[in-house]
Design an enzyme around this catalytic site. Structure first.
Site, PDB file in Angstrom:
ATOM      1  N   GLY A   1      -9.473   9.205  -1.562  1.00 26.66           N
ATOM      2  CA  GLY A   1      -8.374  10.008  -1.023  1.00 26.66           C
ATOM      3  C   GLY A   1      -7.740  10.905  -2.078  1.00 26.66           C
ATOM      4  O   GLY A   1      -7.461  10.451  -3.186  1.00 26.66           O
TER       5      GLY A   1
ATOM      6  N   ALA B   1      -4.265  -3.066  -3.758  1.00 24.04           N
ATOM      7  CA  ALA B   1      -3.034  -2.262  -3.703  1.00 24.04           C
ATOM      8  C   ALA B   1      -3.134  -1.227  -4.819  1.00 24.04           C
ATOM      9  O   ALA B   1      -2.389  -1.239  -5.794  1.00 24.04           O
ATOM     10  CB  ALA B   1      -1.809  -3.139  -3.877  1.00 24.04           C
TER      11      ALA B   1
ATOM     12  N   LEU C   1      -3.316   4.520  -3.800  1.00 20.04           N
ATOM     13  CA  LEU C   1      -3.882   5.858  -3.578  1.00 20.04           C
ATOM     14  C   LEU C   1      -3.935   6.700  -4.854  1.00 20.04           C
ATOM     15  O   LEU C   1      -3.755   7.914  -4.834  1.00 20.04           O
ATOM     16  CB  LEU C   1      -3.115   6.590  -2.461  1.00 20.04           C
TER      17      LEU C   1
ATOM     18  N   CYS D   1      -0.562   5.932   5.767  1.00 18.10           N
ATOM     19  CA  CYS D   1       0.258   6.123   4.579  1.00 18.10           C
ATOM     20  C   CYS D   1       1.718   6.031   4.974  1.00 18.10           C
ATOM     21  O   CYS D   1       2.082   6.390   6.088  1.00 18.10           O
ATOM     22  CB  CYS D   1       0.014   7.513   3.987  1.00 18.10           C
TER      23      CYS D   1
ATOM     24  N   LYS E   1      -8.651   9.092  10.454  1.00 15.17           N
ATOM     25  CA  LYS E   1      -8.940   7.686  10.160  1.00 15.17           C
ATOM     26  C   LYS E   1      -7.759   6.826  10.598  1.00 15.17           C
ATOM     27  O   LYS E   1      -6.652   6.957  10.070  1.00 15.17           O
ATOM     28  CB  LYS E   1      -9.193   7.516   8.664  1.00 15.17           C
TER      29      LYS E   1
ATOM     30  N   GLY F   1     -17.639  -0.111   2.375  1.00 14.06           N
ATOM     31  CA  GLY F   1     -16.744  -0.077   1.221  1.00 14.06           C
ATOM     32  C   GLY F   1     -16.914  -1.268   0.303  1.00 14.06           C
ATOM     33  O   GLY F   1     -17.709  -1.247  -0.642  1.00 14.06           O
TER      34      GLY F   1
END
Ligand SMILES: Cc1cc2nc3c(=O)[nH]c(=O)nc-3n(C[C@H](O)[C@H](O)[C@H](O)COP(=O)(O)O)c2cc1C
Length: 306
Positions: free
Chosen positions: A49, A73, A76, A133, A168, A268
């Site tokens: 991202g 965690a 991003l 988010c 997503k 992933g």
């Protein structure tokens, strides 16, 4: 050897050589797995991202292994659009596969700006909008839990880009079918789901959370049955293609998503355990089709018998 099975799938305006892709945030900026295999074997390469500004991410520890999964965690963390353009885009030219940029922002303005800037990058085929988010203006509640907010955001980002737009979805949406329909009706070309599931773990002796951010996102095999259920429900609610994500470790796992209604899948966490898993999954899907006398993978999409 020429394959006897047609593994190609179509999602909106692009055709993908096979239905297996990387998942955002687990495959770097597309080149990091290059020591293990050529990323061009993938149907699509989904990048980490990217946001307008550079983001340092959360303090450590940021990852904790759980039973059948992991909590992350990362926060991003990313280089931001300027460095992305300068350093990360040029190597993408060498990857002979579709490239999907995952984008996010802290508010709607940032989502529009990142979409506009990504829109002009030729090397990118698709924008995948991460709506899981925190919406700072709404007290940190995810954009992805409210179909009205998610629909508004999809419509605004739709105007900002002519590229294929995948939205997503967050597993935190209370009704995934309503959410899928909201983003479809607002202009999404496809839907990918699911993102990781909010989760936490505690070190009992130290009375401390296992990740410094306290709450993280659960991924890996533990979430697969939830993800398959959500893909099934979303596929019933919309007529745009679905990309299934969540705990895929094997070809059989990927096939579950495809039979539930996904046109493609993203992998992933499995890649952290075995970086060659992508090749195994592609080969395994092909072998299954050969064994079952299936000439075209598209025959399997949404083929669940209920
Ligand atoms: C370390 C890590 C980082 C991630 N970063 C992102 C991200 O930047 N954007 C995003 O949309 N999803 C992100 N995800 C979620 C994955 O793309 C995927 O939806 C989720 O992990 C479920 O798939 P899996 O079980 O195959 O890992 C991340 C997941 C992990 C484990």
């Amino acid at each position: 050897m020429v394959s006897k099975v047609d593994l190609s799938v179509k999602i909106a305006n692009h055709t993908y050589k096979n239905p297996v892709m990387s998942a955002s945030g687990t495959f770097g900026y597309g080149t990091e797995f290059g020591d293990f295999f050529n990323p061009a074997i993938l149907g699509g390469v989904v990048l980490k991202g990217v946001s307008v500004a550079r983001v340092e991410g959360n303090p450590s520890p940021r990852i904790y292994e759980t039973t059948a999964g992991m909590i992350n965690a990362i926060g991003l963390q990313n280089v931001g659009i300027d460095i992305f353009l300068k350093d990360k885009v040029p190597p993408l030219k060498k990857i002979d596969s579709k490239i999907i940029a995952n984008i996010w922002g802290r508010d709607i303005k940032e989502y529009i700006e990142i979409a506009e800037r990504m829109d002009s990058i030729q090397e990118l085929d698709v924008l995948e909008l991460n709506i899981s988010c925190p919406n700072i203006k709404k007290g940190g509640i995810e954009f992805g839990v409210d179909p009205v907010v998610a629909g508004e955001m999809t419509a605004l980002v739709r105007k900002a880009t002519g590229k294929d737009l995948w939205v997503k979805l967050s597993p935190s949406a209370s009704n995934i079918g309503v959410m899928a329909k909201a983003v479809q009706d607002s202009g999404a070309d496809a839907i990918s789901l699911i993102n990781s599931i909010p989760a936490m773990a505690i070190d009992v002796k130290r009375r401390k959370p296992r990740v410094a951010n306290v709450i993280g996102g659960l991924s890996g095999p533990a979430i697969k049955p939830i993800a398959v259920r959500m893909v099934y429900q979303a596929a019933k609610a919309v007529n745009i293609p679905i990309v299934g994500i969540g705990g895929i470790m094997t070809a059989m796992d990927a096939l579950e998503f495809i039979i539930a209604g996904a046109s493609a899948v993203q992998v992933g966490t499995a890649g952290f355990i075995n970086p060659h898993v992508f090749e195994d999954i592609i080969e395994g899907i092909e072998q299954f089709c050969l064994d079952e006398g299936i000439e075209d993978i598209k025959e399997l999409i949404g083929s669940i018998r209920v």
